[in-house]
Design a protein around this motif. Structure first.
Motif, PDB file in Angstrom:
ATOM      1  N   CYS A  86       0.847  -1.188   0.000  1.00  9.39           N
ATOM      2  CA  CYS A  86       0.000   0.000   0.000  1.00  9.39           C
ATOM      3  C   CYS A  86       0.885   1.241   0.000  1.00  9.39           C
ATOM      4  N   PRO A  87       0.761   2.081  -1.038  1.00 12.29           N
ATOM      5  CA  PRO A  87       1.553   3.310  -1.072  1.00 12.29           C
ATOM      6  C   PRO A  87       1.079   4.285   0.004  1.00 12.29           C
ATOM      7  N   THR A  88       2.009   5.074   0.506  1.00 11.85           N
ATOM      8  CA  THR A  88       1.687   6.090   1.500  1.00 11.85           C
ATOM      9  C   THR A  88       2.326   7.415   1.104  1.00 11.85           C
ATOM     10  N   SER A  89       1.795   8.488   1.653  1.00  8.21           N
ATOM     11  CA  SER A  89       2.389   9.812   1.459  1.00  8.21           C
ATOM     12  C   SER A  89       3.285  10.160   2.647  1.00  8.21           C
ATOM     13  N   PHE A  90       3.517   9.179   3.496  1.00  8.96           N
ATOM     14  CA  PHE A  90       4.327   9.369   4.697  1.00  8.96           C
ATOM     15  C   PHE A  90       5.265   8.177   4.851  1.00  8.96           C
ATOM     16  N   PRO A  91       6.421   8.385   5.489  1.00 12.91           N
ATOM     17  CA  PRO A  91       7.312   7.246   5.743  1.00 12.91           C
ATOM     18  C   PRO A  91       6.747   6.377   6.866  1.00 12.91           C
ATOM     19  N   THR A  92       7.059   5.100   6.802  1.00  9.25           N
ATOM     20  CA  THR A  92       6.692   4.171   7.863  1.00  9.25           C
ATOM     21  C   THR A  92       7.971   3.621   8.482  1.00  9.25           C
ATOM     22  N   SER A  93       7.820   2.836   9.506  1.00  6.22           N
ATOM     23  CA  SER A  93       8.996   2.206  10.118  1.00  6.22           C
ATOM     24  C   SER A  93       9.675   1.225   9.172  1.00  6.22           C
ATOM     25  N   TRP A  94       8.968   0.840   8.123  1.00  4.12           N
ATOM     26  CA  TRP A  94       9.447  -0.235   7.255  1.00  4.12           C
ATOM     27  C   TRP A  94       9.900   0.259   5.883  1.00  4.12           C
ATOM     28  N   ALA A  95       9.388   1.416   5.440  1.00  4.31           N
ATOM     29  CA  ALA A  95       9.753   1.937   4.115  1.00  4.31           C
ATOM     30  C   ALA A  95       9.431   3.428   4.052  1.00  4.31           C
ATOM     31  N   ASP A  96       9.999   4.108   3.065  1.00  5.97           N
ATOM     32  CA  ASP A  96       9.770   5.549   2.923  1.00  5.97           C
ATOM     33  C   ASP A  96       8.388   5.891   2.357  1.00  5.97           C
ATOM     34  N   ASP A  97       7.808   4.969   1.590  1.00  7.09           N
ATOM     35  CA  ASP A  97       6.606   5.339   0.848  1.00  7.09           C
ATOM     36  C   ASP A  97       5.527   4.258   0.778  1.00  7.09           C
ATOM     37  N   HIS A  98       5.600   3.252   1.634  1.00  7.05           N
ATOM     38  CA  HIS A  98       4.577   2.206   1.604  1.00  7.05           C
ATOM     39  C   HIS A  98       4.656   1.337   2.854  1.00  7.05           C
ATOM     40  N   PHE A  99       3.671   0.460   2.995  1.00  9.52           N
ATOM     41  CA  PHE A  99       3.716  -0.617   3.975  1.00  9.52           C
ATOM     42  C   PHE A  99       3.165  -1.862   3.296  1.00  9.52           C
ATOM     43  N   GLU A 100       3.351  -2.985   3.937  1.00  7.21           N
ATOM     44  CA  GLU A 100       2.893  -4.252   3.374  1.00  7.21           C
ATOM     45  C   GLU A 100       1.921  -4.931   4.328  1.00  7.21           C
ATOM     46  N   VAL A 101       0.883  -5.511   3.754  1.00  7.68           N
ATOM     47  CA  VAL A 101      -0.017  -6.388   4.484  1.00  7.68           C
ATOM     48  C   VAL A 101       0.230  -7.797   3.965  1.00  7.68           C
ATOM     49  N   ARG A 102      -0.143  -8.806   4.751  1.00 10.45           N
ATOM     50  CA  ARG A 102       0.070 -10.172   4.290  1.00 10.45           C
ATOM     51  C   ARG A 102      -1.250 -10.878   4.021  1.00 10.45           C
ATOM     52  N   SER A 103      -2.032 -11.080   5.052  1.00 11.46           N
ATOM     53  CA  SER A 103      -3.294 -11.808   4.920  1.00 11.46           C
ATOM     54  C   SER A 103      -4.454 -10.987   5.446  1.00 11.46           C
ATOM     55  N   LEU A 104      -5.556 -11.049   4.740  1.00 15.33           N
ATOM     56  CA  LEU A 104      -6.787 -10.445   5.215  1.00 15.33           C
ATOM     57  C   LEU A 104      -7.396 -11.390   6.248  1.00 15.33           C
ATOM     58  N   LEU A 105      -7.775 -10.839   7.393  1.00 14.37           N
ATOM     59  CA  LEU A 105      -8.422 -11.642   8.426  1.00 14.37           C
ATOM     60  C   LEU A 105      -9.915 -11.686   8.144  1.00 14.37           C
ATOM     61  N   GLY A 106     -10.494 -12.866   8.251  1.00 14.95           N
ATOM     62  CA  GLY A 106     -11.918 -13.037   8.014  1.00 14.95           C
ATOM     63  C   GLY A 106     -12.695 -13.024   9.315  1.00 14.95           C
ATOM     64  N   ILE A 107     -13.850 -13.667   9.297  1.00 16.04           N
ATOM     65  CA  ILE A 107     -14.689 -13.782  10.485  1.00 16.04           C
ATOM     66  C   ILE A 107     -14.916 -15.252  10.792  1.00 16.04           C
ATOM     67  N   GLY A 108     -15.221 -15.527  12.072  1.00 14.03           N
ATOM     68  CA  GLY A 108     -15.409 -16.912  12.484  1.00 14.03           C
ATOM     69  C   GLY A 108     -14.071 -17.637  12.500  1.00 14.03           C
ATOM     70  N   GLY A 109     -14.065 -18.855  12.925  1.00 15.08           N
ATOM     71  CA  GLY A 109     -12.834 -19.634  12.941  1.00 15.08           C
ATOM     72  C   GLY A 109     -11.843 -19.151  13.987  1.00 15.08           C
ATOM     73  N   ASP A 110     -10.726 -19.832  14.065  1.00 14.20           N
ATOM     74  CA  ASP A 110      -9.706 -19.540  15.070  1.00 14.20           C
ATOM     75  C   ASP A 110      -9.002 -18.210  14.863  1.00 14.20           C
ATOM     76  N   HIS A 111      -8.919 -17.738  13.631  1.00 21.10           N
ATOM     77  CA  HIS A 111      -8.175 -16.514  13.325  1.00 21.10           C
ATOM     78  C   HIS A 111      -9.074 -15.377  12.865  1.00 21.10           C
ATOM     79  N   GLY A 112     -10.374 -15.493  13.082  1.00 21.47           N
ATOM     80  CA  GLY A 112     -11.292 -14.436  12.667  1.00 21.47           C
ATOM     81  C   GLY A 112     -11.134 -13.193  13.523  1.00 21.47           C
ATOM     82  N   ILE A 113     -11.507 -12.052  12.956  1.00 20.45           N
ATOM     83  CA  ILE A 113     -11.410 -10.794  13.690  1.00 20.45           C
ATOM     84  C   ILE A 113     -12.289 -10.803  14.935  1.00 20.45           C
TER      85      ILE A 113
END
Length: 157
Positions: free
Chosen positions: A53-80
């Motif tokens: 995801c591009p950003t207009s601000f620096p993050t702790s990880w990059a000057d112009d973006h951050f990364e997501v890995r997996s979208l969390l769903g609902i229900g189940g052991d790992h649901g939001i």
């Protein structure tokens, strides 16, 4: 149309129906955005194909973006909405994120940053904004809603 998923993973939950959605919203105390629910009806969480995801601000990880890995769903052991240390409320408590909404993604940092739905400025019928929470725990808006956020994602890892 966006094809968000690279494949199933441990964050993929059960099939989504109206009863599961109602139960999740009751547990969370928030109405989930329709654009998020549209994705979950196709696949209830999982690895994303596009993660940067591009950003207009620096993050702790990059000057112009951050990364997501997996979208969390609902229900189940790992649901939001799950309890036992893996749901959004648990993550907010464990990592000290601001209590403004719902944590939506598993991040490569393992919890040092987060992407959340921000319900602070939601009126009746409005969808929450999407914010990035860095190590300083200050919410920075990256999209007006979840649909716009998905449109920003690019790159492949």
């Amino acid at each position: 149309m966006i094809e968000p998923f690279a494949g199933e993973d441990m964050f993929t939950g059960p099939a989504v129906d109206d009863a599961l959605i109602s139960k999740a919203e009751e547990r969370l105390g928030y109405r989930l955005p329709s654009s998020y629910l549209d994705i979950l009806r196709r696949m209830n969480g999982g690895l994303l194909r596009r993660r940067l995801c591009p950003t207009s601000f620096p993050t702790s990880w990059a000057d112009d973006h951050f990364e997501v890995r997996s979208l969390l769903g609902i229900g189940g052991d790992h649901g939001i909405d799950s309890s036992g240390g893996r749901g959004s409320r648990d993550l907010i408590s464990e990592w000290g994120y601001p209590d403004i909404g719902i944590v939506l993604f598993d991040m490569p940092s393992g919890g040092h940053d987060a992407v959340m739905l921000d319900y602070r400025d939601c009126g009746s019928g409005d969808e929450p904004a999407v914010v990035y929470i860095d190590e300083d725990r200050v919410p920075r808006r990256v999209a007006r809603d979840f649909g716009e956020f998905l449109g920003l994602l690019g790159g492949q890892e």
